[in-house]
Write a protein that holds these residues in place. Structure first.
Motif, PDB file in Angstrom:
ATOM      1  N   HIS A   1       0.830  -1.211   0.000  1.00 38.31           N
ATOM      2  CA  HIS A   1       0.000   0.000   0.000  1.00 38.31           C
ATOM      3  C   HIS A   1       0.865   1.263   0.000  1.00 38.31           C
ATOM      4  CE1 HIS A   1      -3.298   2.700   0.753  1.00 38.31           C
ATOM      5  NE2 HIS A   1      -4.165   1.698   0.796  1.00 38.31           N
ATOM      6  N   PRO A   2       0.689   2.133  -0.997  1.00 36.64           N
ATOM      7  CA  PRO A   2       1.561   3.316  -1.096  1.00 36.64           C
ATOM      8  C   PRO A   2       1.414   4.303   0.048  1.00 36.64           C
ATOM      9  CG  PRO A   2      -0.251   3.471  -2.670  1.00 36.64           C
ATOM     10  CD  PRO A   2      -0.288   2.074  -2.109  1.00 36.64           C
ATOM     11  N   GLU A   3       0.295   4.260   0.758  1.00 35.64           N
ATOM     12  CA  GLU A   3       0.061   5.210   1.841  1.00 35.64           C
ATOM     13  C   GLU A   3       0.370   4.629   3.214  1.00 35.64           C
ATOM     14  OE1 GLU A   3      -3.886   6.711   1.525  1.00 35.64           O
ATOM     15  OE2 GLU A   3      -3.680   7.262  -0.589  1.00 35.64           O
ATOM     16  N   HIS A   4       0.728   3.361   3.256  1.00 31.14           N
ATOM     17  CA  HIS A   4       0.962   2.729   4.548  1.00 31.14           C
ATOM     18  C   HIS A   4       2.376   2.182   4.712  1.00 31.14           C
ATOM     19  CE1 HIS A   4      -3.224   2.836   6.094  1.00 31.14           C
ATOM     20  NE2 HIS A   4      -3.514   2.867   4.801  1.00 31.14           N
ATOM     21  N   GLY A   5       3.108   1.995   3.605  1.00 33.39           N
ATOM     22  CA  GLY A   5       4.495   1.554   3.726  1.00 33.39           C
ATOM     23  C   GLY A   5       4.613   0.136   4.231  1.00 33.39           C
ATOM     24  N   GLU A   6       5.795  -0.186   4.719  1.00 39.00           N
ATOM     25  CA  GLU A   6       6.032  -1.556   5.171  1.00 39.00           C
ATOM     26  C   GLU A   6       5.291  -1.829   6.468  1.00 39.00           C
ATOM     27  OE1 GLU A   6       9.427   0.909   6.911  1.00 39.00           O
ATOM     28  OE2 GLU A   6       8.339   0.778   5.000  1.00 39.00           O
ATOM     29  N   VAL A   7       5.200  -3.119   6.794  1.00 35.35           N
ATOM     30  CA  VAL A   7       4.490  -3.538   7.995  1.00 35.35           C
ATOM     31  C   VAL A   7       5.189  -2.995   9.238  1.00 35.35           C
ATOM     32  CG1 VAL A   7       3.755  -5.521   9.348  1.00 35.35           C
ATOM     33  CG2 VAL A   7       3.656  -5.628   6.854  1.00 35.35           C
ATOM     34  N   ASP A   8       4.412  -2.387  10.116  1.00 37.75           N
ATOM     35  CA  ASP A   8       4.913  -1.829  11.374  1.00 37.75           C
ATOM     36  C   ASP A   8       4.364  -2.689  12.510  1.00 37.75           C
ATOM     37  OD1 ASP A   8       5.233  -0.393  13.769  1.00 37.75           O
ATOM     38  OD2 ASP A   8       5.193   1.530  12.725  1.00 37.75           O
ATOM     39  N   VAL A   9       5.254  -3.423  13.185  1.00 36.39           N
ATOM     40  CA  VAL A   9       4.815  -4.371  14.198  1.00 36.39           C
ATOM     41  C   VAL A   9       4.083  -3.680  15.348  1.00 36.39           C
ATOM     42  CG1 VAL A   9       5.569  -6.084  15.882  1.00 36.39           C
ATOM     43  CG2 VAL A   9       6.603  -6.044  13.616  1.00 36.39           C
ATOM     44  N   THR A  10       4.506  -2.473  15.713  1.00 34.66           N
ATOM     45  CA  THR A  10       3.827  -1.773  16.813  1.00 34.66           C
ATOM     46  C   THR A  10       2.376  -1.461  16.455  1.00 34.66           C
ATOM     47  OG1 THR A  10       4.646   0.367  16.019  1.00 34.66           O
ATOM     48  CG2 THR A  10       5.966  -0.790  17.683  1.00 34.66           C
ATOM     49  N   LYS A  11       2.139  -1.082  15.204  1.00 37.25           N
ATOM     50  CA  LYS A  11       0.767  -0.808  14.772  1.00 37.25           C
ATOM     51  C   LYS A  11      -0.038  -2.101  14.676  1.00 37.25           C
ATOM     52  CE  LYS A  11       1.856   3.426  12.210  1.00 37.25           C
ATOM     53  NZ  LYS A  11       1.881   4.091  10.875  1.00 37.25           N
ATOM     54  N   ILE A  12       0.632  -3.177  14.241  1.00 35.49           N
ATOM     55  CA  ILE A  12      -0.042  -4.469  14.167  1.00 35.49           C
ATOM     56  C   ILE A  12      -0.550  -4.884  15.544  1.00 35.49           C
ATOM     57  CG2 ILE A  12       0.368  -6.950  13.904  1.00 35.49           C
ATOM     58  CD1 ILE A  12       2.039  -6.376  11.497  1.00 35.49           C
ATOM     59  N   ILE A  13       0.292  -4.752  16.546  1.00 30.73           N
ATOM     60  CA  ILE A  13      -0.088  -5.170  17.900  1.00 30.73           C
ATOM     61  C   ILE A  13      -1.263  -4.351  18.408  1.00 30.73           C
ATOM     62  CG2 ILE A  13       0.696  -5.261  20.295  1.00 30.73           C
ATOM     63  CD1 ILE A  13       3.478  -6.009  19.202  1.00 30.73           C
ATOM     64  N   GLU A  14      -1.258  -3.063  18.103  1.00 30.54           N
ATOM     65  CA  GLU A  14      -2.369  -2.197  18.518  1.00 30.54           C
ATOM     66  C   GLU A  14      -3.683  -2.667  17.892  1.00 30.54           C
ATOM     67  OE1 GLU A  14      -3.719   2.481  17.992  1.00 30.54           O
ATOM     68  OE2 GLU A  14      -1.600   1.947  17.875  1.00 30.54           O
ATOM     69  N   THR A  15      -3.657  -2.946  16.596  1.00 30.04           N
ATOM     70  CA  THR A  15      -4.856  -3.438  15.920  1.00 30.04           C
ATOM     71  C   THR A  15      -5.223  -4.832  16.409  1.00 30.04           C
ATOM     72  OG1 THR A  15      -4.221  -2.164  13.959  1.00 30.04           O
ATOM     73  CG2 THR A  15      -5.933  -3.829  13.668  1.00 30.04           C
ATOM     74  N   LEU A  16      -4.200  -5.627  16.681  1.00 25.58           N
ATOM     75  CA  LEU A  16      -4.389  -6.998  17.137  1.00 25.58           C
ATOM     76  C   LEU A  16      -5.228  -7.060  18.408  1.00 25.58           C
ATOM     77  CD1 LEU A  16      -3.200  -9.787  16.183  1.00 25.58           C
ATOM     78  CD2 LEU A  16      -1.483  -9.478  17.960  1.00 25.58           C
ATOM     79  N   MET A  17      -4.972  -6.156  19.316  1.00 25.18           N
ATOM     80  CA  MET A  17      -5.704  -6.173  20.577  1.00 25.18           C
ATOM     81  C   MET A  17      -7.192  -5.899  20.362  1.00 25.18           C
ATOM     82  SD  MET A  17      -3.525  -7.141  22.762  1.00 25.18           S
ATOM     83  CE  MET A  17      -2.817  -8.100  21.416  1.00 25.18           C
ATOM     84  N   GLY A  18      -7.495  -4.952  19.490  1.00 25.30           N
ATOM     85  CA  GLY A  18      -8.888  -4.689  19.177  1.00 25.30           C
ATOM     86  C   GLY A  18      -9.536  -5.862  18.457  1.00 25.30           C
ATOM     87  N   ASN A  19      -8.793  -6.481  17.547  1.00 26.17           N
ATOM     88  CA  ASN A  19      -9.311  -7.639  16.828  1.00 26.17           C
ATOM     89  C   ASN A  19      -9.566  -8.815  17.767  1.00 26.17           C
ATOM     90  OD1 ASN A  19      -9.266  -6.348  14.369  1.00 26.17           O
ATOM     91  ND2 ASN A  19      -7.427  -7.383  13.613  1.00 26.17           N
ATOM     92  N   ALA A  20      -8.733  -8.977  18.780  1.00 22.83           N
ATOM     93  CA  ALA A  20      -8.892 -10.088  19.715  1.00 22.83           C
ATOM     94  C   ALA A  20     -10.227  -9.989  20.442  1.00 22.83           C
ATOM     95  CB  ALA A  20      -7.736 -10.102  20.712  1.00 22.83           C
ATOM     96  N   ASP A  21     -10.611  -8.785  20.850  1.00 25.10           N
ATOM     97  CA  ASP A  21     -11.911  -8.600  21.501  1.00 25.10           C
ATOM     98  C   ASP A  21     -13.047  -8.955  20.549  1.00 25.10           C
ATOM     99  OD1 ASP A  21     -10.709  -7.777  23.848  1.00 25.10           O
ATOM    100  OD2 ASP A  21     -10.822  -5.641  23.351  1.00 25.10           O
ATOM    101  N   LYS A  22     -12.912  -8.539  19.286  1.00 18.81           N
ATOM    102  CA  LYS A  22     -13.930  -8.869  18.285  1.00 18.81           C
ATOM    103  C   LYS A  22     -13.984 -10.378  18.049  1.00 18.81           C
ATOM    104  CE  LYS A  22     -13.178  -4.564  15.673  1.00 18.81           C
ATOM    105  NZ  LYS A  22     -12.685  -4.037  14.373  1.00 18.81           N
TER     106      LYS A  22
END
Length: 290
Positions: free
Chosen positions: A215-236
């Motif tokens: 994605h041109p607007e998001h760049g490479e995978v950022d593990v810190t951002k992944i973990i943040e999203t991961l926590m919200g996804n876990a509740d879902k």
């Protein structure tokens, strides 16, 4: 009619099920080695449940070293009938955004360092994985997700990579543009293939954490951002799982899509030529036909 027993294989961020009655962690011995962890068993709304943390509690198994055969065999030995895989994934589609879920229906297997079958020399079998997930079980996952208020996409192709590194930009663009994959992860293969060999209905819920590296607007995978999203996804994810017992019920008919009869004509090795040692290991996975 047979008794329903729902197994949930939890990926990154999901290490238990809330609200289980008579909850107990059980260690299940398997001839295929040790499972990723003990298995949490109990019941939810009158339906038997089993939960297996794919990476182990504390996330100790890398994607390539998850004991996939032992995990599926252990769930089969516990009497599980339906397996729901919940896993973190990257997205190749703008409309499949971080925080969304995808009910996967196809796979591209790019893994190269894993044992992918219970069968082999001494007992050869070929099962069809043309349609590797169970539509009935996927229907229940989609309904549960919508009832939980999750933005969910029905249908998608999951690219299973070996890992543990994330994709290069060139790989990400190839998977997205040339191969037509929708999401990317590291754990649903050979899990889905093994579930089919074990005659278990299998559904895959991909929880999107990022846009991989294309994605041109998001760049490479950022593990810190992944973990943040991961926590919200876990509740879902837990909210989705909590709704499955009411949708699947305490008893079930034979699978209308034949998942529970996948080995009916799959074994080719003649009985007198079968390896007794391998046959003993197949007692749970293939016990119905051998």
């Amino acid at each position: 009619m047979t008794k329903t027993k729902i197994a949930v294989i939890g990926g990154s961020g999901i290490y238990d099920i809330n609200g289980l009655e008579n909850a107990e962690w059980l260690t299940v011995e398997s001839p295929w080695g040790d499972a990723s962890d003990a298995i949490l068993t109990g019941s939810l709304d009158g339906v038997e449940m089993a939960f297996l943390p794919r990476h182990g509690r504390g996330h100790v198994h890398a994607p390539s070293t998850v004991p996939y055969r032992a995990n599926i065999d252990a769930l089969k030995r516990l009497g599980c009938t339906d397996v729901i895989s919940v896993s973190a994934c990257g997205s190749f589609r703008d409309e499949m955004a971080p925080g969304d879920f995808v009910i996967v229906d196809q796979f591209i297997d790019r893994t190269i360092a894993r044992e992918k079958s219970f069968f082999g020399t001494g007992c050869v079998a070929h099962v069809s994985v043309a349609h590797p997930t169970c539509p009935r079980l996927s229907d229940a996952c989609e309904t549960a997700a919508r009832d939980a208020g999750i933005n969910v996409h029905r249908g998608g192709t999951y690219l299973a990579m070996e890992g543990p590194q994330f994709s290069t930009l060139a790989e990400s663009q190839m998977y997205r543009n040339s191969w037509g994959a929708d999401v990317i992860g590291m754990t649903n293969m050979p899990e889905a293939k093994l579930a089919r060999e074990a005659e278990l209905c299998y559904a895959s819920v991909a929880m999107i954490t990022d846009y991989d590296s294309w994605h041109p607007e998001h760049g490479e995978v950022d593990v810190t951002k992944i973990i943040e999203t991961l926590m919200g996804n876990a509740d879902k994810g837990r909210a989705l799982v909590a709704r499955l017992p009411a949708l699947l019920g305490a008893e079930r008919d034979p699978c209308p899509h034949g998942c529970d009869r996948a080995l009916e004509y799959a074994i080719l090795t003649q009985p007198e030529m079968r390896d007794p040692t391998l046959m003993a290991k197949l007692d749970a996975v293939a016990g119905r036909v051998i």
